[in-house]
Write a protein that holds these residues in place. Structure first.
Motif, PDB file in Angstrom:
ATOM      1  N   PRO A 110      -4.079   7.124 -10.078  1.00 20.06           N
ATOM      2  CA  PRO A 110      -4.409   5.819  -9.294  1.00 20.06           C
ATOM      3  C   PRO A 110      -4.918   4.570  -9.760  1.00 20.06           C
ATOM      4  O   PRO A 110      -4.578   3.547  -9.406  1.00 20.06           O
ATOM      5  CB  PRO A 110      -5.559   6.739  -8.294  1.00 20.06           C
ATOM      6  CG  PRO A 110      -5.265   8.113  -8.325  1.00 20.06           C
ATOM      7  CD  PRO A 110      -4.636   8.581  -9.745  1.00 20.06           C
ATOM      8  N   ILE A 146       1.932   6.821  -6.776  1.00 15.38           N
ATOM      9  CA  ILE A 146       0.958   7.662  -7.274  1.00 15.38           C
ATOM     10  C   ILE A 146       1.236   9.119  -6.840  1.00 15.38           C
ATOM     11  O   ILE A 146       0.964  10.114  -7.739  1.00 15.38           O
ATOM     12  CB  ILE A 146      -0.439   7.328  -6.351  1.00 15.38           C
ATOM     13  CG1 ILE A 146      -1.153   5.943  -6.901  1.00 15.38           C
ATOM     14  CG2 ILE A 146      -1.375   8.483  -6.577  1.00 15.38           C
ATOM     15  CD1 ILE A 146      -2.076   5.532  -5.897  1.00 15.38           C
ATOM     16  N   SER A 147       2.274   9.329  -5.824  1.00 14.08           N
ATOM     17  CA  SER A 147       2.442  10.780  -5.538  1.00 14.08           C
ATOM     18  C   SER A 147       3.515  11.140  -6.603  1.00 14.08           C
ATOM     19  O   SER A 147       3.794  12.470  -6.575  1.00 14.08           O
ATOM     20  CB  SER A 147       3.434  10.685  -4.201  1.00 14.08           C
ATOM     21  OG  SER A 147       4.685  10.025  -4.328  1.00 14.08           O
ATOM     22  N   LYS A 207       0.906  -1.283  -0.013  1.00 14.32           N
ATOM     23  CA  LYS A 207       0.235   0.039   0.063  1.00 14.32           C
ATOM     24  C   LYS A 207       0.926   1.307  -0.110  1.00 14.32           C
ATOM     25  O   LYS A 207       0.368   2.286  -0.793  1.00 14.32           O
ATOM     26  CB  LYS A 207      -0.920   0.130   1.068  1.00 14.32           C
ATOM     27  CG  LYS A 207      -1.924   1.206   1.321  1.00 14.32           C
ATOM     28  CD  LYS A 207      -2.955   0.891   2.593  1.00 14.32           C
ATOM     29  CE  LYS A 207      -3.842   2.104   2.324  1.00 14.32           C
ATOM     30  NZ  LYS A 207      -3.513   3.284   3.009  1.00 14.32           N
ATOM     31  N   ILE A 208       1.861   1.229   0.705  1.00 10.56           N
ATOM     32  CA  ILE A 208       2.859   2.357   0.763  1.00 10.56           C
ATOM     33  C   ILE A 208       3.671   2.653  -0.184  1.00 10.56           C
ATOM     34  O   ILE A 208       3.767   3.695  -0.760  1.00 10.56           O
ATOM     35  CB  ILE A 208       3.739   2.492   2.055  1.00 10.56           C
ATOM     36  CG1 ILE A 208       2.840   2.668   3.470  1.00 10.56           C
ATOM     37  CG2 ILE A 208       4.733   3.412   2.028  1.00 10.56           C
ATOM     38  CD1 ILE A 208       3.388   2.404   4.661  1.00 10.56           C
ATOM     39  N   THR A 225       2.395   1.790  -3.210  1.00  5.98           N
ATOM     40  CA  THR A 225       1.496   2.182  -3.966  1.00  5.98           C
ATOM     41  C   THR A 225       1.280   3.626  -4.022  1.00  5.98           C
ATOM     42  O   THR A 225       1.319   4.364  -5.119  1.00  5.98           O
ATOM     43  CB  THR A 225       0.166   1.549  -3.923  1.00  5.98           C
ATOM     44  OG1 THR A 225       0.478   0.006  -4.380  1.00  5.98           O
ATOM     45  CG2 THR A 225      -0.894   2.062  -5.092  1.00  5.98           C
ATOM     46  N   GLU A 226       1.148   4.113  -2.722  1.00  3.90           N
ATOM     47  CA  GLU A 226       0.840   5.501  -2.752  1.00  3.90           C
ATOM     48  C   GLU A 226       2.046   6.353  -2.973  1.00  3.90           C
ATOM     49  O   GLU A 226       1.795   7.488  -3.639  1.00  3.90           O
ATOM     50  CB  GLU A 226       0.470   5.691  -0.876  1.00  3.90           C
ATOM     51  CG  GLU A 226      -1.004   4.994  -0.622  1.00  3.90           C
ATOM     52  CD  GLU A 226      -0.796   5.258   0.728  1.00  3.90           C
ATOM     53  OE1 GLU A 226       0.243   5.488   1.551  1.00  3.90           O
ATOM     54  OE2 GLU A 226      -2.028   4.948   1.287  1.00  3.90           O
ATOM     55  N   TYR A 227       3.452   5.918  -2.713  1.00  8.53           N
ATOM     56  CA  TYR A 227       4.631   6.500  -3.298  1.00  8.53           C
ATOM     57  C   TYR A 227       4.613   6.626  -5.115  1.00  8.53           C
ATOM     58  O   TYR A 227       4.610   7.807  -5.373  1.00  8.53           O
ATOM     59  CB  TYR A 227       5.787   5.818  -2.853  1.00  8.53           C
ATOM     60  CG  TYR A 227       6.997   6.476  -3.217  1.00  8.53           C
ATOM     61  CD1 TYR A 227       7.524   7.738  -2.684  1.00  8.53           C
ATOM     62  CD2 TYR A 227       7.718   6.349  -4.338  1.00  8.53           C
ATOM     63  CE1 TYR A 227       8.718   8.461  -2.915  1.00  8.53           C
ATOM     64  CE2 TYR A 227       8.820   7.038  -4.854  1.00  8.53           C
ATOM     65  CZ  TYR A 227       9.329   7.994  -4.122  1.00  8.53           C
ATOM     66  OH  TYR A 227      10.354   8.737  -4.488  1.00  8.53           O
TER      67      TYR A 227
END
Length: 694
Positions: A669, A663-664, A656-657, A659-661
């Protein structure tokens, strides 16, 4: 008990019962209005809310009634009500925002700024508000320069009418007029359910419209639509009226084929029929890219623009067009023109209010920042449904600037057109230069291109009084950018005499091979972009993987190498080196392919990103950036077995983290999913699966 006392008690009972009856009646009005409001039948809900407000000053009822007025384009009534609401001590931040947006829509920009700022004081965390205030300040820069003339077309009715697609010798459009297939009125709009119509154009006039097809028009909403270039296939929007599990009625895309005599039965498009909406289709001239809107998960806002690519007889998974196009607002009505420009309507980009029309083009593997078309196309109301032919001299758009939605035809204003002529010569001997490539640019947008003739002559039709630039390019000569500033609108431009200086050009040679087999890759495209002038040249590898292209060695280039079935490769800031033969390796991919991120490391039991993990994720983000057609699934693993539950939670956090990185780093998304894979002593902590690629 005396008589007077008996009368007194009877009166008390009567008044009490009357009060109860009145309260029940008011509650009944609110319940009926709310039921219609929740079902988005705004036109029908207004009468119940209006009756309720005759008897009370309930601010919640006022808010819902104001929202209904806005939804059905009753701006005058909405303005009166919202003015009353924001003056109340019960007014909140959302009231200020809604009133400010309406003031902007009715072109009261100074007052709109006041209430945008009031909203910002209460909601300082909303980063979008600065853009809305900026739009009020910049709006005067987009004034109507009368370069185009517009007029409503004859097929318009008192109900909603909006353009959909070019078809045969006319237009297919959508209308809420009374029809044979849907006799009931849509409570959301107060009009009949939308159907598709066709009107043939004869000379400068449209003939009376007829229903497009009784096979497609039903008792529910149909339209907009689009057609393949050979008009053998149709894609159209339909709302069947059935509710999903969340109680919403979704839009779906349908498609059908013409069998020489009639249309075949319409079928659901491959990704429709889900718990989200899909609609407003537009297909590219080559039939390989289908654009549409959707509110599916993984987007940026209300509705985003997506694209599917044709693979054989099927379509790729929808890919979001990214943050350059899509905002936290609504993007709608995409139209992909023959020259590659994407026109669309948005209420999220800086505009005049409501929906405005913008354009963008896919260059260097990304969409350019959208340009607002300005007046007369855009107004303070909703403007959308832009269509234009290849020659750009005539087109259509839709707007509710005069009340209900109408279709407008636009032409280049002949009084504003003049011819710009020029001649290309060699600076050394003054001889005419033929086959010089000239690109006419307007506001960083390519407007036209041509080549000089055997006498070195060229010409462009341009708008009077407008600034342009010309990119002038020919192998063996220095590439030039010529800035054209007209002396006045009244005088014809003087002939441009452009002298070109010779310079030493070289042959940029290379070879494209498969990274693993070392075999040549045939028909790979090599796009060479001059960084200074943003001019492109294109060549292809031959059966041996070889390619050659003439370039100016004094310039710096970006090079994009593409081949179906391979990852796109980008070489940035390339400078030519003499006697160097470039061998470029392309890496093959396939659907459901796994990529181990071997450089990824975590401390035991941790999901914190370390420096080497961040480096690997940056590489993955770079890969996705230059391959916008690829989506991935990040799988989290652990090499230490702490039990099934703990393993699952740890791996999920890692994935998850990560993936968030990604996307950032600007990756859409919906292109990045994650999954907890659990314990495996032989796997990297992060493994990437190519879940879809085209």
């Amino acid at each position: 008990m005396n008589r007077s006392r008996i009368i007194y008690f009877l009166l008390v009972i009567v008044f009490a019962l009357t009060g109860v009856s009145s309260s029940l009646a008011q509650a009944h009005l609110i319940v009926k209005g709310d039921r219609l409001y929740e079902n988005k039948e705004y036109a029908a809900a207004t009468s119940y809310y209006e009756k309720q407000l005759e008897k009370s000053e309930d601010i919640e009822v006022k808010r819902k009634l104001a929202d209904c007025y806005l939804k059905i384009q009753k701006d005058t009534e909405a303005n009166y009500l919202l003015e009353n609401i924001v003056a109340s001590p019960e007014a909140n931040a959302d009231d200020y925002l809604q009133y400010a947006n309406l003031l902007k829509r009715i072109r009261n920009y100074e007052k709109a700024k006041v209430f945008f700022k009031k909203y910002a004081e209460l909601k300082p965390e909303d980063q979008n508000i600065a853009k809305l205030i900026l739009s009020c300040n910049l709006i005067n820069e987009l004034q109507d320069n009368q370069l185009y003339t517009i007029k409503p077309i004859s097929v318009n009715s008192p109900q909603s009418d909006f353009a959909s697609a070019f078809y045969k010798n006319g237009l297919v459009f959508v209308s809420g007029r009374k029809n044979r297939t849907s006799r009931q009125v849509d409570g959301r709009s107060g009009e009949y359910y939308l159907d598709m119509y066709y009107s043939e154009k004869s000379g400068d006039h449209f003939l009376p419209p007829t229903p497009f097809s009784e096979d497609f028009n039903t008792k529910y909403h149909e339209g907009p639509a689009c057609f393949s270039s050979n008009e053998k296939f149709i894609f159209f929007t339909r709302n069947k009226g059935t509710l999903n599990l969340q109680g919403k009625s979704e839009l779906n895309l349908y498609t059908a084929r013409h069998n020489e005599n009639n249309w075949d039965k319409a079928e659901l498009f491959q990704f429709s029929g889900q718990s989200y909406s899909m609609g407003h289709p537009s297909i590219s001239k080559d039939g390989r890219h289908l654009y549409f809107i959707s509110n599916m998960d993984g987007g940026y806002g209300g509705t985003d623009i997506y694209v599917c690519q044709k693979i054989g007889f099927a379509w790729s998974r929808p890919i979001n067009c990214g943050s350059s196009i899509n905002t936290d607002g609504n993007e709608m009505f995409p139209f992909i023109a023959e020259d590659g420009y994407l026109y669309f309507a948005s209420d999220g980009h800086i505009g005049f209010g409501g929906l405005d029309i913008f354009k963008s083009i896919f260059e260097q593997n990304e969409w350019t920042y959208p340009v607002n078309l300005g007046p007369p196309f855009n107004s303070s109301k909703d403007d959308f449904g832009y269509l234009i032919r290849k020659n750009k001299d005539i087109g259509y758009f839709s707007s509710n600037r005069n009340g209900s939605d109408d279709i407008f035809e636009f032409h280049q204003n002949p009084d504003k057109i003049q011819n710009l002529k020029g001649r290309l010569i060699a600076s050394t001997n003054k001889e005419a230069l033929k086959d010089v490539e000239l690109i006419l640019m307007d506001n960083l947008s390519k407007e036209n291109s041509t080549k000089s003739d055997k006498n070195g002559l060229f010409s462009f039709d341009i708008f009077k009084g407008k600034n342009y630039s010309l990119i002038v390019r020919k192998p063996g000569y220095k590439t030039k950018r010529i800035l054209y500033f007209p002396s006045s609108e009244q005088t014809a431009p003087k002939q441009l005499n452009i002298a070109m200086d010779t310079t030493h050009w070289v042959q940029f040679k290379g070879n494209i091979i498969d990274q693993f087999s070392a075999r040549p890759v045939e028909e790979a495209s090599i796009q060479i972009i001059n960084q200074t002038y943003k001019s492109n040249s294109l060549c292809f590898s031959d059966e041996y993987g070889d390619f050659t292209e003439d370039i100016d060695p004094s310039k710096t280039y970006n090079i994009i190498i593409q081949k179906e079935g391979y990852f796109t490769k980008v070489i940035n800031n390339y400078k030519f080196q003499a006697n160097k033969f470039e061998q470029i390796e392309l890496q093959k991919y396939s659907g459901n392919q796994y990529m181990e991120l071997y450089g990824v490391e975590y401390d035991a039991g941790s999901w914190e990103l370390k420096e080497n993990t961040i480096a690997e994720l940056n590489n993955l983000a770079g890969l996705l950036k230059v391959n916008p057609h690829i989506s991935v699934e990040i799988n989290g693993f652990t090499t230490q077995d702490k039990g099934k539950k703990e393993n699952r939670l740890l791996c999920e956090k890692r994935a998850k983290i990560a993936t968030e990185y990604i996307i950032s780093k600007g990756i859409t998304p919906n292109r990045v999913q994650y999954k907890s894979a659990g314990y495996d002593s032989g796997r990297s902590a992060l493994v990437v699966k190519l879940s879809e690629a085209f």
